[in-house]
Structure formats: structure tokens, C-alpha cells
Design an enzyme around this catalytic site. Structure first.
Site, PDB file in Angstrom:
ATOM      1  CG  HIS A   1       1.344  -2.386  -6.666  1.00 54.30           C
ATOM      2  ND1 HIS A   1       0.460  -3.596  -6.404  1.00 54.30           N
ATOM      3  CD2 HIS A   1       0.836  -1.237  -6.544  1.00 54.30           C
ATOM      4  CE1 HIS A   1      -0.885  -2.619  -6.294  1.00 54.30           C
ATOM      5  NE2 HIS A   1      -0.596  -1.363  -6.646  1.00 54.30           N
TER       6      HIS A   1
ATOM      7  CG  ASP B   1       2.288  -3.556 -10.015  1.00 53.66           C
ATOM      8  OD1 ASP B   1       2.462  -4.149  -9.581  1.00 53.66           O
ATOM      9  OD2 ASP B   1       3.237  -2.520 -10.954  1.00 53.66           O
TER      10      ASP B   1
ATOM     11  CG  HIS C   1       5.344  -8.176  21.715  1.00 57.53           C
ATOM     12  ND1 HIS C   1       6.717  -6.912  21.085  1.00 57.53           N
ATOM     13  CD2 HIS C   1       5.273  -7.981  20.514  1.00 57.53           C
ATOM     14  CE1 HIS C   1       6.544  -7.269  19.915  1.00 57.53           C
ATOM     15  NE2 HIS C   1       5.522  -7.889  19.750  1.00 57.53           N
TER      16      HIS C   1
ATOM     17  CE1 TYR D   1      -7.226 -14.327   9.029  1.00 61.82           C
ATOM     18  CE2 TYR D   1      -5.007 -15.297   9.960  1.00 61.82           C
ATOM     19  CZ  TYR D   1      -6.261 -14.136  10.263  1.00 61.82           C
ATOM     20  OH  TYR D   1      -6.501 -13.608  10.891  1.00 61.82           O
TER      21      TYR D   1
ATOM     22  CD  GLU E   1       7.371  -2.130 -17.523  1.00 58.68           C
ATOM     23  OE1 GLU E   1       6.753  -1.911 -16.975  1.00 58.68           O
ATOM     24  OE2 GLU E   1       8.399  -1.707 -19.021  1.00 58.68           O
TER      25      GLU E   1
END
Length: 395
Positions: free
Chosen positions: A102, A107, A241, A296, A372
Site C-alpha cells: 500500500h 490502506d 520496444h 482514462y 497516523e
């Protein structure tokens, strides 16, 4: 009791949730165990989790006790996927899934939204509308949100709120600024076809590598000469490539890249400009080229005045004017923009950087972790914003 106090009461529970989900990260489109664990917690709170038969992620609904005929529904969103990164944080609760981490802070998003739900359930009888909650899979894919939109998640939603914990933003500040916040993210593939020949006789072939090299250079003219210099725009080729052997003129090259901008207008122009350069450069070398362009998420733009005002007022109500700090707009992207294209939305940021504690790694870094102590702020913001929106907008 206000949401700030409730968030403080639930702080350790939220931290425990963050640490649990941090240990068991899952990649985009594979978050089935994460989905199951979130569902368990919703059931423990007395809510009904709604799952998708063929897709991870889930949603639930809190029906307000004062929701009348003119009630609104506000959606709250958290993303749940992790990244293909080997964790090197040294945390006691580091990832138990090798090669998955994460590293973007999802999370924390899971834990903060679960905490926000707990707070809202404390005030359920006072809610003048409904709160619809989604734990979204596959944000890191750039298009994970699209599935939920196509399957009706927003059909009964009036507005949506989301926030991201951010490693380049000091704790404990928050930002809910108006205007462009993140860029669009559209991806493309260019295939160049030449004719192979011996490397000693290049005139007998058509060199796909040479043509591709010129394309790579010319493409940057879109940014430097075809775009307003006051508008942020990035056109990046990230993969090339091609070729079979050192002494063979290459007959094929494949290039993959991305475009990023805050301008909806320039976003729609970029494909055509790219296609024109690719095709004309190929033609000048006698080669052929095809462009595949995939749209997107668009840019994340906080352009709804009511939502901007409610979010900033909620932050001030909780933590004072000093809790808000400016965060420069960025060229990273967020598929939350797909929700915002369908209903009004607001997207904010919560700082997690704490130099004193040594938390200075950025999102997507293998050392990324968070202060936190800011999680409770994200928890309180989910709840306060939803409560205040329904209080003001529901009739």
C-alpha cells in the site's frame, strides 16, 4: 458530542484498521479479500454490504433518520488497491504479500472511511438525507471507477466527496482548494512498421527505429509549440520496444506513453495532434504507423462552489482556519474524476509528511508511510462534510 471528539474516541480503532489492511495489500482488480474484510466491518456496524458478482469493491447506504421527500444523497468514496512494490519501510505491520504494498496510502483511505461511517452512524437519526458509500477497486489502473458508474452506483447520488492522503504535503494540514487539482491521464500506443534488411544495407529496408526516433522528438512540439504555455501539458513516451538484432534494420517499433493536462479543451485536441505527427513522420520515412489512444480519467477540478464552500467550512469547523494550507496543483491523476464527470464532486488532500518523525517518502515510494495522527482528521472530514451537505441541501 461533535465529530472531532468522536473521531478522537475512535482514533485507535482507525489506526488498527489501517495497520490491518496495510499488511494484506492486493493489486488492482484482485482486491477480493480486502472487499470481504471491509464487508465484515460494515456488517458489524449493522450495515448491509452490496457486492459485485464479477468485480471487487462494494457499497453500502446509511439512510438518514430525517430524510424526507426532498432528501439528497451524498456519496463518500475510498479506493482500496495497492501497488506492485516491494515494501522497505521496516514497519512492524509491513506487507505480508511479497511484491505488493500500500505505497499510495489506500490502506489509510479504507480506515478513514470506515471511521467516518462509525461517526455518521452515531448521528444517523439526525441526518436529513442519505449517505451512499463506495469502497472502490482498481484506482491505480486509471479506470477502476468506470465499472461502478456503468453499473449504476451514481444513479441516485446528488454529489460525491473524496480525499487522498499525501506524502508531499505536511501533516496535519488539509487542502480543499477550488480549481484544477490533478491532471487527466490518457494513454497511447504507437506501432511503427518498417521493412527489415541487413544492417550493412539500410537502403534496402525501412528503418522503424529511425522513424520512431524522429517521432519521439517531434511529439514534444505538441507541448512546446501547439499548446498555450500557461496550460500545463505533458506528453511522455515511457516505453520503446523494437528491433531483432544488432545487424538487422528493424521492421517494427512499439512505443507507449501518456498525456496529462488540466485543460479539457487541450485534452480533446491532443489525440489529433499526436496522430498527425505520427502518421506524417512515418510517411516521410516510407514507414507506416498506427496510433491507439485510450481515454482514462479527465482532470480533477473542484469547480462546484457549494461543495468547495461546504468542505472548507467543515475543515474550519473541525480544526480551525489554521488546518487549511495551499497545495500546488499537480500532474498526477485520479480516476475520482470519472465520478465528477457524472455528478458534482469535491476532492481534497490530507498531509501525511512529518519530517520530525522521519516520514518524508512520497506516495508510490517503497518507504512510504504516514503520520497516523492525521487519520482522525480524514475520519472527521468524511462525517462532517456528509452531515453538513445533507443539512444544507436536503429539503
Amino acid at each position: 458530542m461533535n465529530f472531532k471528539e468522536l473521531a478522537e474516541q475512535n482514533e485507535q480503532w482507525v489506526i488498527d484498521q489501517r495497520r490491518f489492511f496495510h499488511q494484506y495489500p492486493e493489486l488492482s482488480f484482485e482486491e477480493y479479500n480486502t472487499t470481504k474484510e471491509i464487508g465484515k466491518r460494515l456488517e458489524e456496524m449493522g450495515l448491509t454490504p452490496h457486492y459485485y458478482e464479477d468485480y471487487p469493491g462494494l457499497w453500502t447506504m446509511i439512510e438518514g433518520g430525517k430524510a424526507g421527500a426532498g432528501a439528497k444523497t451524498i456519496a463518500l468514496r475510498a479506493d482500496i488497491d495497492a501497488l506492485p512494490v516491494d515494501e522497505h519501510t521496516g514497519l512492524e505491520f509491513c506487507s505480508k504479500n511479497p511484491g505488493v504494498m500500500h505505497a499510495c496510502g489506500h490502506d489509510c483511505h479504507i480506515a478513514m472511511l470506515l471511521g467516518g461511517i462509525k461517526l455518521l452512524l452515531e448521528k444517523k437519526d439526525e441526518l436529513k438525507g442519505n449517505v451512499k458509500i463506495i469502497f472502490q477497486a482498481a484506482e491505480e489502473s486509471c479506470y477502476g471507477a468506470r465499472y461502478y458508474i456503468d453499473h449504476g452506483f451514481l444513479d441516485d447520488v446528488d454529489a460525491i466527496y473524496g480525499a487522498h492522503i499525501w506524502g508531499d504535503f505536511d501533516a496535519p494540514y488539509m487542502s480543499f482548494e477550488s480549481g484544477p487539482r490533478m491532471a487527466s491521464a490518457d494513454n497511447f500506443t504507437i506501432e511503427v512498421e518498417g521493412v527489415s534488411a541487413h544492417g550493412s544495407a539500410p537502403h534496402q529496408g525501412v528503418d522503424a527505429i529511425l522513424a520512431a526516433a524522429h517521432m519521439l522528438t517531434e511529439i514534444q512540439a505538441i507541448v512546446s509549440r501547439m499548446n498555450d504555455p500557461l496550460n500545463p501539458l505533458v506528453v511522455t513516451i515511457g516505453e520503446i520496444h523494437g528491433g531483432q538484432r544488432f545487424n538487422i534494420i528493424a521492421n517494427k517499433v512499439v512505443m507507449e506513453g501518456t498525456t496529462r493536462t488540466h485543460s479539457a479543451e487541450m485534452r480533446m485536441k491532443t489525440e489529433g495532434l499526436l496522430r498527425g505527427i505520427v502518421e506524417h513522420v512515418a510517411e516521410s520515412f516510407g514507414a507506416k504507423a498506427t496510433l491507439k489512444f485510450d481515454y482514462y480519467p479527465g482532470p480533477v477540478i473542484n469547480d462546484n462552489e457549494d461543495l468547495n464552500r461546504i468542505a472548507n467550512a467543515a475543515a474550519v469547523k473541525l480544526y480551525g482556519e489554521e488546518s487549511l494550507k495551499s497545495l500546488p496543483k499537480m500532474m498526477g491523476s485520479e480516476d475520482f474524476a470519472m465520478f465528477m464527470e457524472k455528478v458534482p464532486g469535491i476532492f481534497g488532500f490530507i498531509g501525511s509528511r512529518n519530517e520530525a518523525l522521519g516520514y518524508t517518502a512520497k506516495n508510490h515510494n517503497d518507504h512510504y508511510t504516514v503520520d497516523e495522527s492525521v487519520l482522525k482528521r480524514g475520519v472527521a472530514m468524511y462525517a462532517q462534510f456528509a452531515y453538513d451537505y445533507l443539512e444544507e441541501m436536503s429539503k
